[in-house]
Design a protein around this motif. Sequence first.
Motif, PDB file in Angstrom:
ATOM      1  N   UNK A   7       0.794  -1.227   0.000  1.00 47.68           N
ATOM      2  CA  UNK A   7       0.000   0.000   0.000  1.00 47.68           C
ATOM      3  C   UNK A   7       0.828   1.280   0.000  1.00 47.68           C
ATOM      4  N   UNK A   8       2.054   1.215   0.474  1.00 48.43           N
ATOM      5  CA  UNK A   8       2.855   2.424   0.658  1.00 48.43           C
ATOM      6  C   UNK A   8       3.545   2.859  -0.628  1.00 48.43           C
ATOM      7  N   UNK A   9       3.650   4.154  -0.779  1.00 46.54           N
ATOM      8  CA  UNK A   9       4.414   4.731  -1.884  1.00 46.54           C
ATOM      9  C   UNK A   9       5.903   4.537  -1.589  1.00 46.54           C
ATOM     10  N   UNK A  10       6.248   4.731  -0.344  1.00 50.05           N
ATOM     11  CA  UNK A  10       7.629   4.589   0.104  1.00 50.05           C
ATOM     12  C   UNK A  10       7.597   4.132   1.549  1.00 50.05           C
ATOM     13  N   UNK A  11       8.470   3.246   1.921  1.00 42.67           N
ATOM     14  CA  UNK A  11       8.545   2.812   3.309  1.00 42.67           C
ATOM     15  C   UNK A  11       9.962   2.376   3.640  1.00 42.67           C
ATOM     16  N   UNK A  12      10.214   2.254   4.918  1.00 41.64           N
ATOM     17  CA  UNK A  12      11.545   1.834   5.357  1.00 41.64           C
ATOM     18  C   UNK A  12      11.590   1.709   6.868  1.00 41.64           C
ATOM     19  N   UNK A  13      12.791   1.581   7.390  1.00 42.56           N
ATOM     20  CA  UNK A  13      12.946   1.474   8.845  1.00 42.56           C
ATOM     21  C   UNK A  13      14.267   2.114   9.256  1.00 42.56           C
ATOM     22  N   UNK A  14      14.329   2.456  10.515  1.00 42.38           N
ATOM     23  CA  UNK A  14      15.546   3.011  11.105  1.00 42.38           C
ATOM     24  C   UNK A  14      15.839   2.236  12.374  1.00 42.38           C
ATOM     25  N   UNK A  16      17.002   1.948  16.084  1.00 42.38           N
ATOM     26  CA  UNK A  16      16.993   2.874  17.218  1.00 42.38           C
ATOM     27  C   UNK A  16      18.412   3.073  17.746  1.00 42.38           C
ATOM     28  N   UNK A  17      18.681   4.282  18.259  1.00 46.54           N
ATOM     29  CA  UNK A  17      20.039   4.595  18.712  1.00 46.54           C
ATOM     30  C   UNK A  17      20.579   3.630  19.789  1.00 46.54           C
ATOM     31  N   UNK A  18      19.728   3.147  20.661  1.00 48.11           N
ATOM     32  CA  UNK A  18      20.201   2.271  21.738  1.00 48.11           C
ATOM     33  C   UNK A  18      20.391   0.836  21.257  1.00 48.11           C
ATOM     34  N   UNK A  19      20.010   0.573  19.999  1.00 43.10           N
ATOM     35  CA  UNK A  19      20.200  -0.759  19.450  1.00 43.10           C
ATOM     36  C   UNK A  19      19.073  -1.726  19.744  1.00 43.10           C
ATOM     37  N   UNK A  20      18.020  -1.260  20.424  1.00 43.45           N
ATOM     38  CA  UNK A  20      16.910  -2.148  20.751  1.00 43.45           C
ATOM     39  C   UNK A  20      15.722  -1.803  19.849  1.00 43.45           C
ATOM     40  N   UNK A  21      15.379  -2.659  18.916  1.00 39.03           N
ATOM     41  CA  UNK A  21      14.212  -2.474  18.067  1.00 39.03           C
ATOM     42  C   UNK A  21      14.464  -1.568  16.869  1.00 39.03           C
ATOM     43  N   UNK A  22      13.421  -1.362  16.116  1.00 39.00           N
ATOM     44  CA  UNK A  22      13.470  -0.534  14.914  1.00 39.00           C
ATOM     45  C   UNK A  22      12.221   0.344  14.847  1.00 39.00           C
ATOM     46  N   UNK A  23      12.329   1.446  14.146  1.00 36.41           N
ATOM     47  CA  UNK A  23      11.187   2.307  13.865  1.00 36.41           C
ATOM     48  C   UNK A  23      10.859   2.158  12.381  1.00 36.41           C
ATOM     49  N   UNK A  24       9.632   1.760  12.085  1.00 33.15           N
ATOM     50  CA  UNK A  24       9.198   1.566  10.701  1.00 33.15           C
ATOM     51  C   UNK A  24       8.375   2.785  10.289  1.00 33.15           C
ATOM     52  N   UNK A  25       8.593   3.261   9.071  1.00 32.00           N
ATOM     53  CA  UNK A  25       7.794   4.377   8.560  1.00 32.00           C
ATOM     54  C   UNK A  25       7.239   3.991   7.198  1.00 32.00           C
ATOM     55  N   UNK A  26       6.096   4.601   6.856  1.00 40.65           N
ATOM     56  CA  UNK A  26       5.478   4.381   5.553  1.00 40.65           C
ATOM     57  C   UNK A  26       4.865   5.694   5.076  1.00 40.65           C
ATOM     58  N   UNK A  27       4.965   5.963   3.785  1.00 39.94           N
ATOM     59  CA  UNK A  27       4.360   7.144   3.180  1.00 39.94           C
ATOM     60  C   UNK A  27       3.344   6.682   2.149  1.00 39.94           C
ATOM     61  N   UNK A  28       2.139   7.216   2.269  1.00 34.56           N
ATOM     62  CA  UNK A  28       1.076   6.899   1.317  1.00 34.56           C
ATOM     63  C   UNK A  28       0.838   8.118   0.443  1.00 34.56           C
ATOM     64  N   UNK A  29       0.619   7.901  -0.838  1.00 28.46           N
ATOM     65  CA  UNK A  29       0.287   9.009  -1.735  1.00 28.46           C
ATOM     66  C   UNK A  29      -1.191   9.313  -1.613  1.00 28.46           C
TER      67      UNK A  29
END
Length: 104
Positions: A7-14, A16-29
Amino acid sequence: MLLVAALAHRWGYETRPAGIGKTVFAELKAPDIVAEPEAREVAAVMVREGQKVRVWGEWRTVRSVRGGQHAAGGPAVVLEFGDGTALLVQAAEPLTVRVGDPCG
């Protein structure tokens, strides 16, 4: 993640600075938003009774439409308006008609 990717136009993940987990982002048009026109141009021969036509700088309601002959030659249309005035135009002459009128 398959649903997000589909569904996303663009998505990815970063990470986290402490090394525990990830932040997922998605952009919808967003769908293109286009305003509906309030008027359209049609050939004079397409104008019908009851429509509003832009002539002489204002909107006028067409009371009757009949065929005729233009002085320059060729077919013409005579538009009579609610205020008693009339207009003779060549049949192919473009006129602006208000969209959303019962006859338009």
